[in-house]
Design a protein around this motif. Structure first.
Motif, PDB file in Angstrom:
ATOM      1  N   SER A   4       0.917  -1.186   0.029  1.00 36.62           N
ATOM      2  CA  SER A   4      -0.024   0.036  -0.014  1.00 36.62           C
ATOM      3  C   SER A   4       1.029   1.313   0.078  1.00 36.62           C
ATOM      4  O   SER A   4       1.731   1.268   0.834  1.00 36.62           O
ATOM      5  N   VAL A   5       0.368   2.037  -0.844  1.00 38.86           N
ATOM      6  CA  VAL A   5       1.213   3.739  -0.977  1.00 38.86           C
ATOM      7  C   VAL A   5       0.356   4.660  -0.743  1.00 38.86           C
ATOM      8  O   VAL A   5       0.507   5.800  -1.056  1.00 38.86           O
ATOM      9  N   GLU A   6      -0.904   4.367  -0.292  1.00 46.14           N
ATOM     10  CA  GLU A   6      -1.996   5.381   0.147  1.00 46.14           C
ATOM     11  C   GLU A   6      -1.316   6.353   1.157  1.00 46.14           C
ATOM     12  O   GLU A   6      -1.498   7.604   0.833  1.00 46.14           O
ATOM     13  N   VAL A   7      -0.590   5.593   2.232  1.00 47.32           N
ATOM     14  CA  VAL A   7      -0.169   6.645   3.300  1.00 47.32           C
ATOM     15  C   VAL A   7       1.185   6.081   3.446  1.00 47.32           C
ATOM     16  O   VAL A   7       1.573   5.005   3.684  1.00 47.32           O
ATOM     17  N   ILE A   8       2.127   7.172   3.439  1.00 49.77           N
ATOM     18  CA  ILE A   8       3.671   6.481   4.063  1.00 49.77           C
ATOM     19  C   ILE A   8       3.761   7.600   5.273  1.00 49.77           C
ATOM     20  O   ILE A   8       3.969   8.600   5.303  1.00 49.77           O
ATOM     21  N   LYS A   9       4.040   6.878   6.274  1.00 49.57           N
ATOM     22  CA  LYS A   9       4.201   7.233   7.704  1.00 49.57           C
ATOM     23  C   LYS A   9       5.746   7.309   7.917  1.00 49.57           C
ATOM     24  O   LYS A   9       6.439   6.396   7.484  1.00 49.57           O
ATOM     25  N   PRO A  10       6.154   8.028   9.057  1.00 52.35           N
ATOM     26  CA  PRO A  10       7.584   8.056   9.413  1.00 52.35           C
ATOM     27  C   PRO A  10       7.967   6.468   9.713  1.00 52.35           C
ATOM     28  O   PRO A  10       7.288   5.915  10.601  1.00 52.35           O
ATOM     29  N   GLY A  11       9.120   6.066   9.148  1.00 50.48           N
ATOM     30  CA  GLY A  11       9.492   4.972   9.495  1.00 50.48           C
ATOM     31  C   GLY A  11       9.232   3.731   8.380  1.00 50.48           C
ATOM     32  O   GLY A  11       9.802   2.654   8.420  1.00 50.48           O
ATOM     33  N   ASP A  12       8.251   4.233   7.803  1.00 54.53           N
ATOM     34  CA  ASP A  12       7.961   3.134   6.744  1.00 54.53           C
ATOM     35  C   ASP A  12       9.121   3.191   5.621  1.00 54.53           C
ATOM     36  O   ASP A  12       9.757   3.909   5.314  1.00 54.53           O
ATOM     37  N   VAL A  13       9.156   2.127   4.824  1.00 52.25           N
ATOM     38  CA  VAL A  13      10.264   1.705   4.001  1.00 52.25           C
ATOM     39  C   VAL A  13       9.503   1.563   2.607  1.00 52.25           C
ATOM     40  O   VAL A  13       8.548   0.821   2.407  1.00 52.25           O
ATOM     41  N   ARG A  14       9.872   2.305   1.473  1.00 50.35           N
ATOM     42  CA  ARG A  14       9.457   2.178   0.231  1.00 50.35           C
ATOM     43  C   ARG A  14      10.404   2.280  -0.981  1.00 50.35           C
ATOM     44  O   ARG A  14      11.606   2.601  -0.588  1.00 50.35           O
ATOM     45  N   THR A  15      10.094   2.046  -2.048  1.00 49.74           N
ATOM     46  CA  THR A  15      10.990   2.098  -3.253  1.00 49.74           C
ATOM     47  C   THR A  15      10.714   3.443  -3.574  1.00 49.74           C
ATOM     48  O   THR A  15       9.624   4.331  -3.244  1.00 49.74           O
ATOM     49  N   ARG A  16      11.500   4.095  -4.381  1.00 52.55           N
ATOM     50  CA  ARG A  16      11.318   5.429  -5.062  1.00 52.55           C
ATOM     51  C   ARG A  16      10.367   5.574  -5.826  1.00 52.55           C
ATOM     52  O   ARG A  16       9.445   6.615  -5.633  1.00 52.55           O
ATOM     53  N   ALA A  17       9.747   4.556  -6.562  1.00 53.61           N
ATOM     54  CA  ALA A  17       8.621   4.543  -7.313  1.00 53.61           C
ATOM     55  C   ALA A  17       7.429   4.756  -6.499  1.00 53.61           C
ATOM     56  O   ALA A  17       6.330   5.312  -6.915  1.00 53.61           O
ATOM     57  N   GLN A  18       7.334   3.933  -5.594  1.00 57.14           N
ATOM     58  CA  GLN A  18       6.075   4.190  -4.470  1.00 57.14           C
ATOM     59  C   GLN A  18       6.059   5.449  -4.042  1.00 57.14           C
ATOM     60  O   GLN A  18       5.065   6.080  -3.852  1.00 57.14           O
ATOM     61  N   ILE A  19       7.380   5.932  -3.740  1.00 53.19           N
ATOM     62  CA  ILE A  19       7.315   7.288  -2.838  1.00 53.19           C
ATOM     63  C   ILE A  19       6.831   8.489  -3.865  1.00 53.19           C
ATOM     64  O   ILE A  19       6.164   9.205  -3.504  1.00 53.19           O
ATOM     65  N   ARG A  20       7.204   8.399  -5.106  1.00 58.54           N
ATOM     66  CA  ARG A  20       6.880   9.106  -6.253  1.00 58.54           C
ATOM     67  C   ARG A  20       5.311   8.943  -6.433  1.00 58.54           C
ATOM     68  O   ARG A  20       4.623  10.337  -6.713  1.00 58.54           O
ATOM     69  N   THR A  21       4.772   7.970  -6.271  1.00 62.13           N
ATOM     70  CA  THR A  21       3.187   7.835  -6.341  1.00 62.13           C
ATOM     71  C   THR A  21       2.519   8.699  -5.182  1.00 62.13           C
ATOM     72  O   THR A  21       1.624   9.418  -5.544  1.00 62.13           O
ATOM     73  N   VAL A  22       3.037   9.072  -4.073  1.00 60.97           N
ATOM     74  CA  VAL A  22       2.485   9.689  -2.936  1.00 60.97           C
ATOM     75  C   VAL A  22       3.185  11.202  -3.106  1.00 60.97           C
ATOM     76  O   VAL A  22       2.350  12.038  -2.964  1.00 60.97           O
ATOM     77  N   PHE A  23       4.564  11.252  -3.153  1.00 59.31           N
ATOM     78  CA  PHE A  23       4.918  12.530  -2.895  1.00 59.31           C
ATOM     79  C   PHE A  23       5.607  13.359  -4.165  1.00 59.31           C
ATOM     80  O   PHE A  23       6.271  14.380  -4.013  1.00 59.31           O
ATOM     81  N   GLY A  24       5.446  12.494  -5.440  1.00 54.77           N
ATOM     82  CA  GLY A  24       6.060  13.089  -6.566  1.00 54.77           C
ATOM     83  C   GLY A  24       7.386  13.287  -6.486  1.00 54.77           C
ATOM     84  O   GLY A  24       8.159  12.352  -5.883  1.00 54.77           O
ATOM     85  N   GLY A  25       8.170  13.760  -7.356  1.00 53.86           N
ATOM     86  CA  GLY A  25       9.531  14.123  -7.370  1.00 53.86           C
ATOM     87  C   GLY A  25      10.132  13.261  -8.645  1.00 53.86           C
ATOM     88  O   GLY A  25       9.475  12.442  -9.006  1.00 53.86           O
ATOM     89  N   SER A  26      11.463  13.359  -8.832  1.00 49.33           N
ATOM     90  CA  SER A  26      11.928  12.880  -9.918  1.00 49.33           C
ATOM     91  C   SER A  26      12.439  11.366  -9.561  1.00 49.33           C
ATOM     92  O   SER A  26      12.493  10.881  -8.350  1.00 49.33           O
ATOM     93  N   PRO A  27      12.748  10.515 -10.547  1.00 52.49           N
ATOM     94  CA  PRO A  27      13.201   9.242 -10.410  1.00 52.49           C
ATOM     95  C   PRO A  27      14.679   8.777  -9.842  1.00 52.49           C
ATOM     96  O   PRO A  27      15.069   7.844  -9.529  1.00 52.49           O
ATOM     97  N   GLN A  28      15.346  10.185  -9.941  1.00 47.96           N
ATOM     98  CA  GLN A  28      16.615  10.125  -9.494  1.00 47.96           C
ATOM     99  C   GLN A  28      17.125  11.431  -8.838  1.00 47.96           C
ATOM    100  O   GLN A  28      16.583  12.410  -9.285  1.00 47.96           O
ATOM    101  N   GLY A  29      18.239  11.273  -8.307  1.00 42.43           N
ATOM    102  CA  GLY A  29      18.811  12.300  -7.713  1.00 42.43           C
ATOM    103  C   GLY A  29      18.477  12.361  -6.141  1.00 42.43           C
ATOM    104  O   GLY A  29      17.648  12.117  -5.722  1.00 42.43           O
TER     105      GLY A  29
END
Length: 373
Positions: A4-29
């Protein structure tokens, strides 16, 4: 790790692709702004940072506002900057408040089993420290050359994960290292658009369940002769509090006196210190390498500021070592006006001189040492 990537809370571990789904941003950098998600995502990779001479993480030493998380700006070699294409990410961090974006910090923790896809742990949302949003620091670049880097000072903006493994390692020893003077260029300072907005006051948070951290090994600590920065001279704040005004005056005063010494042929800079057992880096306002004088500047001539400057210059001077000079440096405080008369006797007890600026802009005082007149 959940899917689930609907909510990412402090301490959660995600891939960058999952993070981008929630918080946007570029795939690298490392610094990844997102207009659509009102976010600036900051990715930290401990392995990469340590190879190029710096650590991102929490300082073990907290102040009256709580904990500070240090995050090093973008650029792996050469002096970092706020200008041009290479300074885009750093500008995004500096002006996140005026752009109505939240700083979100992620640290790399590993890879998805059976693949090369990196995973990142979410620490939470942050905002820049309102009084000292960043400092300049001297480190070794990826190419082995000395360089100036931008170290952002972040404050928690809501619930964050403050894990022991994210605390910057404490220094194992204290020693001095001299670094030749480098000319200040415009690229080392913020551009006007990046400093014209307001910076928010951090929310005070009480860290729950925290325990003292045992100092971890670190690279050898060093004192470094570097160029002073004027980060506060052009910052504007929503509330012109006494503290922010004093910081701006202090930066302007330091730059003016540095120019005065330089005009007399002196070699001047700042002095950067790491102390055994501490995670934070100390920085002295101004050091005259020619006359071997250490200055501590203040934005006012109040009794309180004189006392604070006295304590700081006595503390810092213990660590200043230069190969061309024997012993500790002479000590002086730099003020925008003459101190209260009785403070001279206090400073005399500790052999600390005073330099102050007169109404007509001249600098006078017994610590001017007459060596540059």
């Amino acid at each position: 790790m959940t899917t689930s990537v609907e909510v990412i809370k402090p301490g959660d571990v995600r891939t960058r692709a999952q993070i981008r789904t929630v918080f946007g941003g570029s795939p690298q950098g490392g610094i990844c702004p997102s207009e659509s998600r009102s976010s600036v995502n900051l990715y930290s990779d401990p392995d990469v940072g340590e190879q190029v001479g710096y650590y991102d993480g929490w300082l073990a030493e907290e102040d009256e506002l709580g904990a500070v998380f240090e995050y090093t700006g973008a650029g792996k070699s050469g002096d970092q900057t706020f200008e041009g294409r290479f300074g885009t990410g750093n500008r995004a961090v500096l002006q996140h408040a005026e752009d109505a974006r939240v700083l979100r910090v992620f640290t790399r923790v590993g890879k998805v089993p059976g693949s090369d896809t990196k995973t990142h742990r979410y620490l939470g949302s942050f905002t820049l420290d309102s009084l000292e949003p960043y400092v300049w620091r001297r480190v070794h670049g990826e190419d082995g050359q000395e360089r100036n880097v931008i170290v952002f000072r972040l404050r928690a903006d809501g619930d964050v994960q403050h894990a022991e493994q994210d605390v910057i390692p404490a220094a194992e020893k204290t020693e001095g290292e001299f670094v030749p003077f480098q000319a200040v260029t415009a690229a080392m300072f913020q551009s006007d658009p990046a400093t014209s907005g307001s910076l928010p006051l951090p929310r005070q948070r009480v860290r729950k369940g925290s325990s003292p951290r045992k100092p971890a090994p670190n690279a050898e600590t060093s004192g470094t002769f570097v160029v002073p920065e004027a980060f506060a001279t052009r910052l504007s704040f929503r509330a012109a509090t006494a503290a922010t005004v004093a910081i701006r005056r202090e930066a302007e005063l330091t730059q003016a006196y540095k120019a005065h010494l330089d005009a007399g042929g002196h070699r001047t800079g700042a002095y950067q210190i790491k102390v055994k057992g501490l995670t934070s880096t100390l920085r002295v306002d101004l050091y005259d390498a020619t006359a071997h004088v250490l200055y501590e500047a203040k934005g006012s001539n109040s009794r309180e500021d004189v006392r604070m400057a006295l304590g700081q210059v006595l503390d810092y001077s213990r660590y200043v070592e230069m190969p061309e000079h024997d012993g500790e440096p002479k000590r002086a405080i730099l003020l925008p006006a003459a101190p209260p008369p009785d403070m001279y006797s206090l400073l005399d007890q500790y052999d600390v001189g005073v330099v102050y600026r007169t109404d007509d802009g001249r600098f006078v005082g017994d610590a001017a040492l007459n060596s540059h007149h």
